[in-house]
Design a protein around this motif. Structure first.
Motif, PDB file in Angstrom:
ATOM      1  N   PHE A  74       0.812  -1.224   0.000  1.00  0.00           N
ATOM      2  CA  PHE A  74       0.000   0.000   0.000  1.00  0.00           C
ATOM      3  C   PHE A  74       0.840   1.266   0.000  1.00  0.00           C
ATOM      4  O   PHE A  74       0.376   2.309  -0.468  1.00  0.00           O
ATOM      5  N   ILE A  75       2.078   1.194   0.524  1.00  0.00           N
ATOM      6  CA  ILE A  75       2.924   2.390   0.634  1.00  0.00           C
ATOM      7  C   ILE A  75       4.316   2.047   0.102  1.00  0.00           C
ATOM      8  O   ILE A  75       4.671   0.876  -0.018  1.00  0.00           O
ATOM      9  N   PRO A  76       5.144   3.063  -0.196  1.00  0.00           N
ATOM     10  CA  PRO A  76       6.509   2.786  -0.679  1.00  0.00           C
ATOM     11  C   PRO A  76       7.361   2.069   0.374  1.00  0.00           C
ATOM     12  O   PRO A  76       7.043   2.062   1.571  1.00  0.00           O
ATOM     13  N   ALA A  77       8.454   1.476  -0.102  1.00  0.00           N
ATOM     14  CA  ALA A  77       9.305   0.685   0.789  1.00  0.00           C
ATOM     15  C   ALA A  77       9.937   1.528   1.885  1.00  0.00           C
ATOM     16  O   ALA A  77      10.047   1.099   3.042  1.00  0.00           O
ATOM     17  N   SER A  78      10.368   2.752   1.541  1.00  0.00           N
ATOM     18  CA  SER A  78      10.994   3.613   2.544  1.00  0.00           C
ATOM     19  C   SER A  78      10.002   4.000   3.641  1.00  0.00           C
ATOM     20  O   SER A  78      10.342   4.016   4.829  1.00  0.00           O
ATOM     21  N   LEU A  79       8.767   4.286   3.241  1.00  0.00           N
ATOM     22  CA  LEU A  79       7.752   4.636   4.237  1.00  0.00           C
ATOM     23  C   LEU A  79       7.351   3.423   5.067  1.00  0.00           C
ATOM     24  O   LEU A  79       7.098   3.537   6.279  1.00  0.00           O
ATOM     25  N   ALA A  80       7.326   2.249   4.464  1.00  0.00           N
ATOM     26  CA  ALA A  80       7.024   1.028   5.223  1.00  0.00           C
ATOM     27  C   ALA A  80       8.115   0.743   6.242  1.00  0.00           C
ATOM     28  O   ALA A  80       7.832   0.355   7.389  1.00  0.00           O
ATOM     29  N   ALA A  81       9.374   0.940   5.847  1.00  0.00           N
ATOM     30  CA  ALA A  81      10.476   0.739   6.800  1.00  0.00           C
ATOM     31  C   ALA A  81      10.389   1.725   7.958  1.00  0.00           C
ATOM     32  O   ALA A  81      10.596   1.355   9.123  1.00  0.00           O
ATOM     33  N   ALA A  82      10.079   2.978   7.655  1.00  0.00           N
ATOM     34  CA  ALA A  82       9.936   3.977   8.721  1.00  0.00           C
ATOM     35  C   ALA A  82       8.777   3.620   9.653  1.00  0.00           C
ATOM     36  O   ALA A  82       8.874   3.800  10.881  1.00  0.00           O
ATOM     37  N   LEU A 176      18.893   1.618  15.196  1.00  0.00           N
ATOM     38  CA  LEU A 176      17.678   2.090  14.528  1.00  0.00           C
ATOM     39  C   LEU A 176      17.952   2.476  13.082  1.00  0.00           C
ATOM     40  O   LEU A 176      17.148   2.172  12.176  1.00  0.00           O
ATOM     41  N   ALA A 177      19.086   3.134  12.832  1.00  0.00           N
ATOM     42  CA  ALA A 177      19.418   3.499  11.449  1.00  0.00           C
ATOM     43  C   ALA A 177      19.661   2.255  10.593  1.00  0.00           C
ATOM     44  O   ALA A 177      19.198   2.176   9.446  1.00  0.00           O
ATOM     45  N   SER A 178      20.367   1.284  11.137  1.00  0.00           N
ATOM     46  CA  SER A 178      20.619   0.040  10.387  1.00  0.00           C
ATOM     47  C   SER A 178      19.319  -0.708  10.120  1.00  0.00           C
ATOM     48  O   SER A 178      19.128  -1.264   9.034  1.00  0.00           O
ATOM     49  N   LEU A 179      18.417  -0.717  11.100  1.00  0.00           N
ATOM     50  CA  LEU A 179      17.130  -1.383  10.912  1.00  0.00           C
ATOM     51  C   LEU A 179      16.327  -0.725   9.791  1.00  0.00           C
ATOM     52  O   LEU A 179      15.745  -1.415   8.933  1.00  0.00           O
ATOM     53  N   TYR A 180      16.316   0.601   9.781  1.00  0.00           N
ATOM     54  CA  TYR A 180      15.559   1.302   8.741  1.00  0.00           C
ATOM     55  C   TYR A 180      16.137   1.031   7.348  1.00  0.00           C
ATOM     56  O   TYR A 180      15.403   0.666   6.416  1.00  0.00           O
ATOM     57  N   PHE A 181      17.448   1.199   7.200  1.00  0.00           N
ATOM     58  CA  PHE A 181      18.049   1.040   5.876  1.00  0.00           C
ATOM     59  C   PHE A 181      18.012  -0.415   5.411  1.00  0.00           C
ATOM     60  O   PHE A 181      17.888  -0.677   4.204  1.00  0.00           O
ATOM     61  N   PHE A 182      18.105  -1.369   6.334  1.00  0.00           N
ATOM     62  CA  PHE A 182      18.003  -2.762   5.916  1.00  0.00           C
ATOM     63  C   PHE A 182      16.607  -3.081   5.407  1.00  0.00           C
ATOM     64  O   PHE A 182      16.448  -3.751   4.373  1.00  0.00           O
ATOM     65  N   LEU A 183      15.582  -2.610   6.118  1.00  0.00           N
ATOM     66  CA  LEU A 183      14.217  -2.875   5.678  1.00  0.00           C
ATOM     67  C   LEU A 183      13.903  -2.155   4.367  1.00  0.00           C
ATOM     68  O   LEU A 183      13.186  -2.690   3.509  1.00  0.00           O
ATOM     69  N   ALA A 184      14.438  -0.965   4.208  1.00  0.00           N
ATOM     70  CA  ALA A 184      14.132  -0.190   3.003  1.00  0.00           C
ATOM     71  C   ALA A 184      14.864  -0.711   1.772  1.00  0.00           C
ATOM     72  O   ALA A 184      14.368  -0.554   0.637  1.00  0.00           O
TER      73      ALA A 184
END
Length: 371
Positions: A74-82, A176-184
């Motif tokens: 439903f949303i972009p990958a970067s927004l889903a990771a956030a 937290l930064a690694s978690l976000y960038f890995f998911l995105a």
């Protein structure tokens, strides 16, 4: 015949020389492997402040990848990771808020618990006096001093907290930064790794490694989270029935500590023994909280967890113990959390890297050939 006789000694010397060269090459390879292992251990120990948060973020990202994949519809990958990171922060903040007040109350009661423990130990003074007399006699016979002195360093807790706080905050930000960038970027990472494979067979095996590692880790962590939640709820109910103060606190502690196999339940049992010392006076009642928890943990470990997790993947307890001991030795508590996920990732890699194919791998290859 003379020419054949003259050719034998050089052949023997060449064979001996080639055998010596092969032995030297084997020794050199073993030395290189040992040196590489020692260098890897040194790198893991030296880079703990950086590697532990990053690896913890990757493992957490593997667990949260199904949630991120569902949101990406439903949303972009970067927004889903956030969104996943914000939800994770909300869960951590709620846990800290629930833990802080009752933990502060029980921290103030630590001197009382220690006094009660001393009082109960004084009841067994005769046994300890006897052991002390035997120890003194052994020291006298051995020619040593009977008196033992203990020096306690006077350190300031506030100073230690002030020293460790910046490093801890830096590791939290890195996590937290690694978690976000890995998911995105997890899909692009997978595509980049697959592009390095030249043959179609190696691409299929690498794709199966990614799939199995993500599936094993996410299934294990999600399943163990549900199991730990049930254990925490059962522990809270048991503490409430036993009239232990703040029963929900002990349920949350049982939920959190059960992520670290073997060591977490042992630490929880010791904590509940202290709670029993602070709550009751008679020896049988003191052990009731610890006994109730150990009974629930035994049911969870022997019946519930094998039924839920054992269907998907079965790990040898000896390898689990070795992995737990190794990673706690290298990285401490963070290593205890990562020990089983690392073992699952290694299992997924070995399962697909070996030439012997399992049923699922053979099925996947057949379906790939048809396509």
């Amino acid at each position: 015949m003379k020419r054949l006789y003259r050719m034998e000694p050089p052949v023997v010397r060449i064979a001996a020389k080639s055998g010596m060269d092969a032995g030297l090459q084997s020794s050199a390879r073993i030395a290189i492997i040992i040196t590489g292992l020692l260098a890897t251990l040194a790198a893991l120990d030296f880079g703990q402040a950086f590697l532990a948060p990053v690896c913890l973020a990757v493992v957490t990202g593997l667990m949260a990848s199904p949630v991120a994949s569902a949101l990406e519809r439903f949303i972009p990958a970067s927004l889903a990771a956030a969104t996943v990171v914000i939800l994770f922060l909300a869960l951590i903040g709620s846990a800290v808020a629930l833990f802080s007040m009752p933990l502060s109350i029980w921290t103030e009661r630590l001197p009382e618990i220690w006094h009660e423990m001393q009082r109960h130990l004084l009841d067994w003074r005769t046994v300890f006096d006897t052991l002390g007399g035997v120890q003194e006699q052994i020291r006298t016979i051995a020619g040593g001093k009977a008196q033992m002195t203990v020096d306690i360093a006077d350190t300031s807790t506030v100073q230690e907290i002030a020293t460790l706080a910046p490093a801890l905050m830096a590791q939290i930000v890195l996590f937290l930064a690694s978690l976000y960038f890995f998911l995105a970027t997890r899909h692009s990472i997978r595509i980049s790794v697959l592009s390095l494979c030249f043959s179609r067979r190696s691409r299929l095996r690498t794709a199966r490694m990614f799939r199995d590692a993500e599936w094993f880790v996410s299934r294990y962590l999600l399943s163990i989270t549900v199991i730990n939640a049930g254990l925490g709820a059962a522990t809270a109910c048991a503490m409430w029935l036993l009239d232990v103060p703040q029963p929900y606190l002990w349920g949350m502690l049982a939920f959190s500590l059960n992520y670290v196999v073997y060591i977490g339940p042992a630490a929880m049992a010791v904590i509940l023994l202290g709670v029993g010392l602070a709550t009751w006076d008679s020896p049988p009642a003191i052990f009731l909280p610890m006994g109730a928890y150990l009974t629930l943990n035994l049911i969870e470990a022997q019946f519930v967890t094998p039924q839920v997790i054992g269907r998907s993947v079965t790990l040898n307890p000896f390898f689990v113990f070795l992995s737990l001991s190794f990673w706690i030795w290298i990285w401490g508590p963070a290593g205890g959390l990562l020990a089983v996920p690392f073992l699952l990732i290694a299992y997924a890699v070995i399962r697909n890297a070996l030439p012997v194919q399992t049923g699922s791998a053979a099925t996947d290859q057949k379906s790939g050939k048809k396509n």
